[in-house]
Design an enzyme around this catalytic site. Structure first.
Site, PDB file in Angstrom:
ATOM      1  N   GLU A  14      -2.824  51.514  35.822  1.00 10.10           N
ATOM      2  CA  GLU A  14      -2.107  51.669  34.556  1.00 10.10           C
ATOM      3  C   GLU A  14      -2.388  53.030  33.913  1.00 10.10           C
ATOM      4  O   GLU A  14      -1.497  53.599  33.267  1.00 10.10           O
ATOM      5  CB  GLU A  14      -2.480  50.547  33.582  1.00 10.10           C
ATOM      6  CG  GLU A  14      -1.964  49.175  33.987  1.00 10.10           C
ATOM      7  CD  GLU A  14      -2.939  48.390  34.856  1.00 10.10           C
ATOM      8  OE1 GLU A  14      -2.672  47.202  35.120  1.00 10.10           O
ATOM      9  OE2 GLU A  14      -3.981  48.979  35.263  1.00 10.10           O
ATOM     10  N   PHE A  57      -6.821  33.843  27.964  1.00 10.24           N
ATOM     11  CA  PHE A  57      -6.964  34.602  29.202  1.00 10.24           C
ATOM     12  C   PHE A  57      -6.134  35.883  29.128  1.00 10.24           C
ATOM     13  O   PHE A  57      -4.959  35.854  28.818  1.00 10.24           O
ATOM     14  CB  PHE A  57      -6.527  33.752  30.402  1.00 10.24           C
ATOM     15  CG  PHE A  57      -6.553  34.501  31.706  1.00 10.24           C
ATOM     16  CD1 PHE A  57      -7.759  34.896  32.265  1.00 10.24           C
ATOM     17  CD2 PHE A  57      -5.377  34.818  32.369  1.00 10.24           C
ATOM     18  CE1 PHE A  57      -7.789  35.596  33.467  1.00 10.24           C
ATOM     19  CE2 PHE A  57      -5.392  35.509  33.571  1.00 10.24           C
ATOM     20  CZ  PHE A  57      -6.609  35.902  34.120  1.00 10.24           C
ATOM     21  N   GLN A  58      -6.771  37.008  29.395  1.00 12.26           N
ATOM     22  CA  GLN A  58      -6.164  38.339  29.373  1.00 12.26           C
ATOM     23  C   GLN A  58      -5.525  38.667  28.029  1.00 12.26           C
ATOM     24  O   GLN A  58      -4.491  39.346  27.951  1.00 12.26           O
ATOM     25  CB  GLN A  58      -5.160  38.512  30.522  1.00 12.26           C
ATOM     26  CG  GLN A  58      -5.837  38.572  31.886  1.00 12.26           C
ATOM     27  CD  GLN A  58      -4.932  39.084  32.980  1.00 12.26           C
ATOM     28  OE1 GLN A  58      -3.717  38.937  32.928  1.00 12.26           O
ATOM     29  NE2 GLN A  58      -5.534  39.684  34.009  1.00 12.26           N
ATOM     30  N   LYS A  78       4.615  36.943  25.703  1.00 14.77           N
ATOM     31  CA  LYS A  78       5.436  36.448  26.803  1.00 14.77           C
ATOM     32  C   LYS A  78       6.583  35.551  26.329  1.00 14.77           C
ATOM     33  O   LYS A  78       7.701  35.634  26.852  1.00 14.77           O
ATOM     34  CB  LYS A  78       4.569  35.691  27.811  1.00 14.77           C
ATOM     35  CG  LYS A  78       5.334  35.286  29.067  1.00 14.77           C
ATOM     36  CD  LYS A  78       4.454  34.629  30.105  1.00 14.77           C
ATOM     37  CE  LYS A  78       5.261  34.276  31.358  1.00 14.77           C
ATOM     38  NZ  LYS A  78       4.422  33.619  32.396  1.00 14.77           N
ATOM     39  N   MET A 133     -17.532  72.573  35.300  1.00 12.29           N
ATOM     40  CA  MET A 133     -17.726  73.059  33.946  1.00 12.29           C
ATOM     41  C   MET A 133     -19.026  72.532  33.347  1.00 12.29           C
ATOM     42  O   MET A 133     -19.735  73.258  32.629  1.00 12.29           O
ATOM     43  CB  MET A 133     -16.538  72.673  33.058  1.00 12.29           C
ATOM     44  CG  MET A 133     -16.575  73.307  31.675  1.00 12.29           C
ATOM     45  SD  MET A 133     -16.512  75.116  31.719  1.00 12.29           S
ATOM     46  CE  MET A 133     -14.743  75.384  31.794  1.00 12.29           C
TER      47      MET A 133
END
Length: 552
Positions: free
Chosen positions: A49, A111-112, A161, A468
């Site tokens: 993602e 959940f999630q 959803k 760096m």
């Protein structure tokens, strides 16, 4: 007509001109993905993602249109956060769409579930939690308006959803009406008059141009103003390409790793005109000694930036392109400039340079990339030494051709951003100049580039260090290289494992032939350049010092 929330969402995106979405599916966004299956919108499946967010960012920077990314709830949404923050810091228009658990499950640690609107509140211009499908069309219209109006930035839409699955009437939401949200386009006439007088009276003016010139489409006006008044132009990292780097009036990048002549010019100018800039710490360094004898003028669309870091004598809040145009209409050309002549001497005395010793030097690799592409490629970078060398040694002459993480400094940005750039600019050469540390942050996106046959070239400056950080350890921590040395994979074999082309360069004489070979291949190519291990980026302003006191 009754449609599901997912259908309304996709139709609304089409109405906003969206042609590409970068995303990764998951359970709560399946209704959306089911509609995308038959949609005209092209979906690019990234392998992470974060890659989707950076690809959308790169797409936006290259095209000027808002980038769109899509992820599922919970970890899918939180994996977008770095990319959203990156876009926010650099003022990039993006619309991030996240799935969310069904509305009855909100706030129950389901959940999630993640409170992504709360998480992203400080790093978005605005965000929405949609709780009714009838609100989707209006929300999408407002999201794109906010993302692109005024100072651009990311906007997030969170979709439970059940909202995606439920039915609602779909109607055009009409024009955006946002009470309390307005963008000032016109500069104040009185301040504009003061600005014109200050320019006319100045003897040593400098224009300091930033990313706002690029995003505001003001590069033409900037060039006209500079040529009209023979004013030198220094650019920030984000402003590269906003003024032609090969123009006699260009003094290149200023700041910590800017040119000596740009920093000297800032130190001695009597008028500093900031155009679409933030006066950030990498430019100003020691604030008390930044442009000490100058009248400070600041042109910006965002009033919150005026005076935030540096005191401003002449504030001009408004669209940069419009403001520069109004200045041009009120000013008369200059025919001579001793100030320009002095800067020309500095440019001759203090060029970017490095010591050649027979080994492959990153500066000459990047210079050769510029030569091979004739300065006509879209360049992305990761973050680190290679990023600064790219800014110093590649000559950018057009806006939207240098695409890099400025404000957030995000390692792993360059390659997925290059994928987004290549999608937006399918007929152009796109090269990611990378470090061996940064490239491994999102190396999995090689699978994306190969799958969609996106011929991005990756030039890895491979020094076996987090370069760096190692440079700072060398200069300020007595060369105590604490956890900055890398055990790298074989990048050629890794490229081949993904189905890309891998090329290793071991001699200076091989640099140009390898680049030419890579450009001739219509596939993703990884070029591994083992460079001088302890090469440093110079000039460098040490921390706490004014910008005219540089190392190197």
């Amino acid at each position: 007509m009754q449609k599901t929330g997912a259908q309304i969402l996709v139709d609304s995106l089409l109405a906003e001109g969206v042609d590409t979405i970068f995303g990764y599916p998951g359970g709560v966004v399946l209704p959306i993905y089911d509609v995308l299956y038959d949609s005209e919108i092209r979906h690019i499946l990234t392998r992470h993602e974060q890659g989707a967010a950076h690809a959308a960012d790169g797409y936006a920077r290259a095209s000027g249109k808002p980038g769109v990314c899509l992820a599922t709830s919970g970890p899918g949404a939180t994996n977008l956060v770095t990319g959203i923050a990156n876009a926010y810091m650099d003022s990039i228009p993006m619309v991030a769409i996240t799935g969310q658990v069904a509305t009855p499950l909100l706030g129950r640690d389901s959940f999630q579930e993640a409170d992504i609107t709360g998480i992203t509140l400080p790093i978005t211009k605005h965000n929405f939690l949609v709780k009714d499908p009838k609100d989707i069309a209006r929300t999408v219209r407002e999201a794109f308006y906010i993302a692109t109006s005024g100072r651009p930035g990311p906007v997030l839409i969170d979709m439970p959803k059940d909202v995606s699955s439920d039915m609602a009437e779909h109607a055009d939401p009409g024009p955006v009406q946002l009470p309390g949200y307005s963008v000032n386009q016109e500069p104040d006439p009185e301040q504009l008059a003061r600005a014109v007088r200050a320019i006319e009276e100045s003897e040593r003016p400098v224009i300091y141009a930033g990313g706002g010139v690029v995003s505001g489409g003001a590069h033409g006006e900037l060039l006209e103003l500079a040529e009209m008044l023979l004013m030198p132009v220094a650019t920030t990292l984000m402003g590269l390409g906003g003024f032609p780097g090969n123009h006699p009036l260009s003094v290149g990048m200023l700041g910590m790793h800017g040119s000596k002549y740009a920093n000297y010019a800032i130190n001695e100018c009597d008028l500093l005109i900031g155009v679409g800039v933030r006066f950030d710490d990498r430019v100003t360094s020691k604030l008390e000694e930044f442009a000490p004898g100058a009248i400070i003028m600041h042109i910006d669309i965002d009033p919150a930036e005026i005076g935030k870091n540096v005191g401003v004598d002449i504030p001009l809040v408004g669209d940069v392109r419009l403001t520069l145009r109004k200045m041009i209409e009120r000013l008369k050309p200059r025919v001579a400039s001793q100030w320009r002549d002095k800067i020309a001497v500095w440019k001759k005395e203090h060029p970017f340079e490095f010591v050649e010793n027979g080994r492959i030097k990153p500066q000459e690799v990047i210079r050769e990339i510029c030569n091979v592409t004739k300065g006509n490629a879209r360049i992305t970078t990761e973050v680190g030494q290679h990023q600064m060398w790219a800014a110093q040694y590649y000559t950018f002459t057009r806006p939207r051709t240098f695409i890099s993480s400025g404000g957030l400094g995000t390692m792993g940005f360059g390659f997925p951003a290059a994928i987004g750039v290549q999608v937006a600019c399918s007929d152009e050469t796109v090269i990611d100049i990378a470090g061996d540390g940064s490239i491994q942050m999102n190396i999995q996106e090689l699978a994306t580039a190969v799958h969609y046959n996106l011929p991005v070239k990756i030039a890895i400056m491979n020094n076996g260090f987090l370069g760096m950080v190692r440079q700072w350890q060398e200069l300020f921590y007595n060369r105590r290289y604490s956890y900055t040395e890398l055990d790298n994979p074989d990048f050629v074999k890794l490229a081949e494992a993904y189905g890309a082309v891998g090329i290793r360069v071991t001699k200076k004489s091989e640099v140009r032939p390898a680049l030419e070979e890579a450009m001739a291949v219509a596939k993703p190519v990884v070029l591994d350049f083992p460079i001088e291990r302890e090469e440093n980026v110079y000039p460098m302003v040490p921390p706490g010092e004014p910008i005219h006191k540089m190392l190197g």
